[in-house]
Design an enzyme around this catalytic site. Sequence first.
Site, PDB file in Angstrom:
ATOM      1  N   HIS A  57       0.851  -1.207   0.000  1.00 48.45           N
ATOM      2  CA  HIS A  57       0.000   0.000   0.000  1.00 48.45           C
ATOM      3  C   HIS A  57       0.875   1.241   0.000  1.00 48.45           C
ATOM      4  O   HIS A  57       2.090   1.157   0.108  1.00 48.45           O
ATOM      5  CB  HIS A  57      -1.020  -0.023   1.138  1.00 48.45           C
ATOM      6  CG  HIS A  57      -0.453   0.027   2.538  1.00 48.45           C
ATOM      7  ND1 HIS A  57       0.332  -0.977   3.059  1.00 48.45           N
ATOM      8  CD2 HIS A  57      -0.575   0.956   3.517  1.00 48.45           C
ATOM      9  CE1 HIS A  57       0.666  -0.665   4.306  1.00 48.45           C
ATOM     10  NE2 HIS A  57       0.139   0.510   4.612  1.00 48.45           N
ATOM     11  N   HIS A 115       1.282   3.905   2.020  1.00 53.25           N
ATOM     12  CA  HIS A 115       1.806   4.643   3.184  1.00 53.25           C
ATOM     13  C   HIS A 115       3.326   4.777   3.116  1.00 53.25           C
ATOM     14  O   HIS A 115       4.020   3.908   2.594  1.00 53.25           O
ATOM     15  CB  HIS A 115       1.383   3.955   4.491  1.00 53.25           C
ATOM     16  CG  HIS A 115      -0.045   4.243   4.867  1.00 53.25           C
ATOM     17  ND1 HIS A 115      -0.760   3.468   5.751  1.00 53.25           N
ATOM     18  CD2 HIS A 115      -0.880   5.232   4.468  1.00 53.25           C
ATOM     19  CE1 HIS A 115      -1.985   3.968   5.884  1.00 53.25           C
ATOM     20  NE2 HIS A 115      -2.082   5.034   5.110  1.00 53.25           N
ATOM     21  N   ASP A 152       5.689   4.453   5.235  1.00 56.20           N
ATOM     22  CA  ASP A 152       6.534   3.392   5.806  1.00 56.20           C
ATOM     23  C   ASP A 152       6.430   2.088   5.001  1.00 56.20           C
ATOM     24  O   ASP A 152       6.890   1.039   5.440  1.00 56.20           O
ATOM     25  CB  ASP A 152       6.200   3.158   7.287  1.00 56.20           C
ATOM     26  CG  ASP A 152       4.786   2.652   7.508  1.00 56.20           C
ATOM     27  OD1 ASP A 152       3.850   3.182   6.876  1.00 56.20           O
ATOM     28  OD2 ASP A 152       4.612   1.719   8.316  1.00 56.20           O
ATOM     29  N   HIS A 153       5.826   2.177   3.800  1.00 57.60           N
ATOM     30  CA  HIS A 153       5.733   1.011   2.909  1.00 57.60           C
ATOM     31  C   HIS A 153       6.217   1.324   1.494  1.00 57.60           C
ATOM     32  O   HIS A 153       6.657   0.426   0.790  1.00 57.60           O
ATOM     33  CB  HIS A 153       4.291   0.482   2.880  1.00 57.60           C
ATOM     34  CG  HIS A 153       3.850  -0.011   4.222  1.00 57.60           C
ATOM     35  ND1 HIS A 153       3.878  -1.333   4.579  1.00 57.60           N
ATOM     36  CD2 HIS A 153       3.443   0.668   5.333  1.00 57.60           C
ATOM     37  CE1 HIS A 153       3.491  -1.457   5.848  1.00 57.60           C
ATOM     38  NE2 HIS A 153       3.225  -0.252   6.318  1.00 57.60           N
ATOM     39  N   HIS A 188      -7.463  -1.069   5.557  1.00 57.96           N
ATOM     40  CA  HIS A 188      -6.471  -0.160   6.151  1.00 57.96           C
ATOM     41  C   HIS A 188      -6.331   1.066   5.245  1.00 57.96           C
ATOM     42  O   HIS A 188      -6.371   2.206   5.694  1.00 57.96           O
ATOM     43  CB  HIS A 188      -5.156  -0.912   6.304  1.00 57.96           C
ATOM     44  CG  HIS A 188      -4.005  -0.100   6.800  1.00 57.96           C
ATOM     45  ND1 HIS A 188      -3.940   0.394   8.068  1.00 57.96           N
ATOM     46  CD2 HIS A 188      -2.857   0.288   6.192  1.00 57.96           C
ATOM     47  CE1 HIS A 188      -2.796   1.069   8.220  1.00 57.96           C
ATOM     48  NE2 HIS A 188      -2.123   1.018   7.091  1.00 57.96           N
ATOM     49  N   ASP A 236      -0.217  -4.226   6.173  1.00 55.56           N
ATOM     50  CA  ASP A 236      -0.878  -3.795   7.411  1.00 55.56           C
ATOM     51  C   ASP A 236      -2.329  -4.282   7.472  1.00 55.56           C
ATOM     52  O   ASP A 236      -3.218  -3.575   7.948  1.00 55.56           O
ATOM     53  CB  ASP A 236      -0.863  -2.254   7.516  1.00 55.56           C
ATOM     54  CG  ASP A 236       0.526  -1.696   7.786  1.00 55.56           C
ATOM     55  OD1 ASP A 236       1.461  -2.478   8.024  1.00 55.56           O
ATOM     56  OD2 ASP A 236       0.668  -0.456   7.764  1.00 55.56           O
ATOM     57  N   HIS A 266       4.551  -5.055  10.847  1.00 53.88           N
ATOM     58  CA  HIS A 266       4.942  -4.360  12.085  1.00 53.88           C
ATOM     59  C   HIS A 266       5.033  -5.322  13.258  1.00 53.88           C
ATOM     60  O   HIS A 266       4.312  -6.317  13.313  1.00 53.88           O
ATOM     61  CB  HIS A 266       3.919  -3.271  12.450  1.00 53.88           C
ATOM     62  CG  HIS A 266       3.885  -2.107  11.515  1.00 53.88           C
ATOM     63  ND1 HIS A 266       4.656  -0.985  11.695  1.00 53.88           N
ATOM     64  CD2 HIS A 266       3.168  -1.896  10.379  1.00 53.88           C
ATOM     65  CE1 HIS A 266       4.409  -0.117  10.713  1.00 53.88           C
ATOM     66  NE2 HIS A 266       3.509  -0.655   9.895  1.00 53.88           N
TER      67      HIS A 266
END
Length: 255
Positions: free
Chosen positions: A56, A58, A60-61, A114, A133, A171
């Site tokens: 996805h 985000h 942090d991805h 998410h 996530d 995570h």
Amino acid sequence: MGLEVHQFGCLSDNYGFLIHDPESGETATVDSPDAEAIDAALEEKQWRLTHILNTHHHFDHAGGNEALKQKWGCTVIGFGGDYDRIPGIDRKVAENDIVDFGGTRARVIEVAGHTSGHVAYHFEEEGMVFVGDTIFALGCGRLFEGTPQQMWSSLQKLMSLADDTIVYCAHEYTQANAAFALTVEPGNQDLLDRSEEINRLRANNIPTVPTSIGLERKTNPFLRPDSANLQSTIGLVGASPLEVFAETRRLKDNF
Ligand code: ZN
Ligand code: FE
């Protein structure tokens, strides 16, 4: 010879995953949480990056996409509907698309909830799935863009995979998830046992990821709306799975 997965911690609580096919030499990173950490892992393993499999958009991805693409010229694969927010995307995928990787294949599973455009990559022959996530050990992703209905149908797709499927989630949230899970399903002995094991692992700084579909089905409250103990604890005896899931998610948001 099968695929090798190299897992490493990065950022504050993310996991990075490199998937390597020894035969062809191809190497994929699942997401790009931290380009420097991924480069260091590639260096350590002496692997060359050929693919980024984005779950996805985000940061942090997908935040390391551009740096990694510039350095390695790798192919960036992600959900087509999110092409405008996945940096450097080369191949747009959707439900049931097949990604050829080395000598094997990954199937794309759309798992919105998410975010509105989240995907998982299922390597059926290897018995593993990279879920970003969506599912966490004892948890599920926050509903930033999707509805409870969307997330519940996404979770059902993942729950339909074989119990021994290894689940790589993005995570290390497990200890906090366990604390919440125990408040909503205190009568689940498998959960009580697992939570002790998790405390032992974390006290020694050992990852609790990966997990498996079977273990999550037995212990993850977000996958257990049929549990009588869960239903009575949250005051929804006899409610539909979707209602129980939605209430469990709402309680976790306020935990
Ligand atoms: Zn995310
Ligand atoms: Fe994340």
